[in-house]
Design a protein around this motif. Structure first.
Motif, short mmCIF file in Angstrom:
data_model
loop_
_atom_site.label_atom_id
_atom_site.label_comp_id
_atom_site.label_asym_id
_atom_site.label_seq_id
_atom_site.Cartn_x
_atom_site.Cartn_y
_atom_site.Cartn_z
N VAL A 1 0.87 -1.18 0.00
CA VAL A 1 0.00 0.00 0.00
C VAL A 1 0.91 1.23 0.00
CG1 VAL A 1 -1.83 1.25 1.19
CG2 VAL A 1 -1.78 -1.25 1.26
N ILE A 2 0.66 2.10 -0.97
CA ILE A 2 1.49 3.29 -1.15
C ILE A 2 0.62 4.53 -0.90
CG2 ILE A 2 2.88 4.59 -2.81
CD1 ILE A 2 3.23 1.82 -4.25
N ALA A 3 1.16 5.45 -0.09
CA ALA A 3 0.45 6.70 0.22
C ALA A 3 1.12 7.83 -0.55
CB ALA A 3 0.51 6.98 1.71
N ALA A 4 0.30 8.55 -1.31
CA ALA A 4 0.79 9.72 -2.04
C ALA A 4 0.06 10.94 -1.49
CB ALA A 4 0.51 9.56 -3.54
N PRO A 5 0.76 11.79 -0.76
CA PRO A 5 0.08 12.96 -0.17
C PRO A 5 -0.54 13.82 -1.26
CG PRO A 5 2.33 12.75 0.67
CD PRO A 5 2.17 11.76 -0.44
N HIS A 6 -1.72 14.29 -0.97
CA HIS A 6 -2.39 15.15 -1.96
C HIS A 6 -2.74 16.49 -1.32
CE1 HIS A 6 -5.75 13.29 0.19
NE2 HIS A 6 -6.47 14.34 -0.18
N SER A 7 -2.72 17.48 -2.14
CA SER A 7 -3.13 18.81 -1.69
C SER A 7 -3.91 19.45 -2.85
CB SER A 7 -1.92 19.67 -1.31
OG SER A 7 -1.17 19.99 -2.46
N PRO A 8 -4.79 20.38 -2.54
CA PRO A 8 -5.57 21.02 -3.61
C PRO A 8 -4.68 21.76 -4.61
CG PRO A 8 -6.42 21.61 -1.44
CD PRO A 8 -5.18 20.82 -1.23
N ALA A 9 -3.53 22.22 -4.21
CA ALA A 9 -2.66 23.01 -5.08
C ALA A 9 -1.82 22.13 -6.00
CB ALA A 9 -1.75 23.90 -4.24
N GLY A 10 -1.73 20.83 -5.74
CA GLY A 10 -0.89 19.96 -6.57
C GLY A 10 -0.13 18.97 -5.71
N PRO A 11 0.85 18.29 -6.29
CA PRO A 11 1.60 17.30 -5.52
C PRO A 11 2.32 17.96 -4.35
CG PRO A 11 2.34 17.35 -7.83
CD PRO A 11 1.30 18.40 -7.67
N ALA A 12 2.17 17.36 -3.17
CA ALA A 12 2.74 17.96 -1.97
C ALA A 12 3.98 17.24 -1.47
CB ALA A 12 1.69 17.99 -0.87
N GLY A 13 4.22 16.01 -1.86
CA GLY A 13 5.39 15.32 -1.31
C GLY A 13 5.64 13.98 -1.99
N ALA B 1 5.83 9.91 -2.45
CA ALA B 1 5.02 8.74 -2.11
C ALA B 1 5.85 7.82 -1.21
CB ALA B 1 4.62 8.00 -3.38
N ARG B 2 5.16 7.14 -0.30
CA ARG B 2 5.86 6.23 0.61
C ARG B 2 5.05 4.95 0.78
NH1 ARG B 2 3.72 6.72 6.02
NH2 ARG B 2 2.07 8.29 6.00
N VAL B 3 5.74 3.88 1.09
CA VAL B 3 5.08 2.59 1.31
C VAL B 3 4.61 2.55 2.75
CG1 VAL B 3 5.35 0.09 1.34
CG2 VAL B 3 6.49 1.43 -0.42
N VAL B 4 3.31 2.36 2.94
CA VAL B 4 2.73 2.33 4.29
C VAL B 4 2.66 0.89 4.79
CG1 VAL B 4 0.72 2.95 5.68
CG2 VAL B 4 1.37 4.37 3.74
N ALA B 5 2.30 -0.05 3.92
CA ALA B 5 2.20 -1.46 4.30
C ALA B 5 2.84 -2.30 3.21
CB ALA B 5 0.74 -1.86 4.49
N GLY C 1 -4.59 7.12 5.29
CA GLY C 1 -5.82 7.28 4.52
C GLY C 1 -6.47 8.63 4.73
N LEU C 2 -6.21 9.29 5.87
CA LEU C 2 -6.79 10.62 6.15
C LEU C 2 -6.06 11.74 5.41
CD1 LEU C 2 -7.41 10.31 9.98
CD2 LEU C 2 -9.09 10.20 8.14
N THR C 3 -4.76 11.57 5.20
CA THR C 3 -3.96 12.67 4.63
C THR C 3 -3.48 12.41 3.20
OG1 THR C 3 -1.94 11.73 5.54
CG2 THR C 3 -3.12 13.33 6.90
N SER C 4 -3.64 11.19 2.71
CA SER C 4 -3.07 10.84 1.39
C SER C 4 -4.05 9.98 0.60
CB SER C 4 -1.77 10.05 1.58
OG SER C 4 -0.87 10.70 2.40
N GLN C 5 -3.81 9.94 -0.70
CA GLN C 5 -4.52 8.98 -1.52
C GLN C 5 -3.71 7.69 -1.51
OE1 GLN C 5 -4.86 10.68 -5.44
NE2 GLN C 5 -6.86 11.59 -4.94
#
Length: 177
Positions: A111-123, A125-129, A167-171
């Protein structure tokens, strides 16, 4: 008392040689086999006696005066067992429903988390699980209007916490292992 007189040896005192008649050699059939059978029988009897004696001595526990008393073998050395982490069910919303349709229960995924922000890519991606087992997937038609889909993963409790926070802060996305 009788006295023996020694008579001088004369050539006439020896009997005349007699000839041995000619005859075919005797051939005894099965002689070798009989000899082998006899040897086998003679070997079996002592072996049986020795086996019975050894069994009797082993049953009574008789040992010689100089013989050490047999000790039981030492217990096998066991490595300390690591506790198996208790697995919990963690529902995870994956952003791409088409990817979720590829999954089946029992599959392993990262499972990979990619932080999202309304303005565009914010950071980054990292492996969460890593290598999480898929427990449940949605039935056809059970996807959200925005394209996401909910899957259930079987993971250790600490990983479930990390998944819920991510899941709260990233897609979230998955890759098949």
């Amino acid at each position: 008392m009788t006295t023996h007189s020694c008579l001088p040896h004369t050539p006439t005192s020896v009997p005349a040689p007699c000839g041995v008649p000619q005859f075919d050699p005797l051939r005894v059939r099965g002689g070798r086999l009989r000899l082998r059978r006899a040897l086998r029988r003679r070997r079996r009897a002592p072996a049986a006696v020795l086996a019975m004696t050894a069994a009797a001595l082993a049953a009574t526990g008789v040992a010689g005066a100089d013989d050490p008393v047999p000790q039981p073998p030492p217990p096998p050395v066991r490595e300390p067992q690591r506790p198996v982490p208790q697995l919990v069910s963690a529902p995870v919303r994956i952003a791409d429903a088409a990817t979720v349709r590829l999954l089946r229960p029992g599959d392993r995924v990262d499972v990979i988390a990619a932080p999202h922000s309304p303005a565009g890519p914010a950071g980054e991606a990292r492996v969460v699980a890593s290598a999480a087992r898929v427990a449940e997937v949605p039935r056809p038609g059970e996807t959200r209007p925005d394209g996401g889909a909910l899957i259930v993963l079987s993971v250790p409790r600490s990983t479930a916490t990390a998944l819920a926070g991510a899941g709260l802060t990233s897609q979230l996305a998955v890759t098949l292992c």
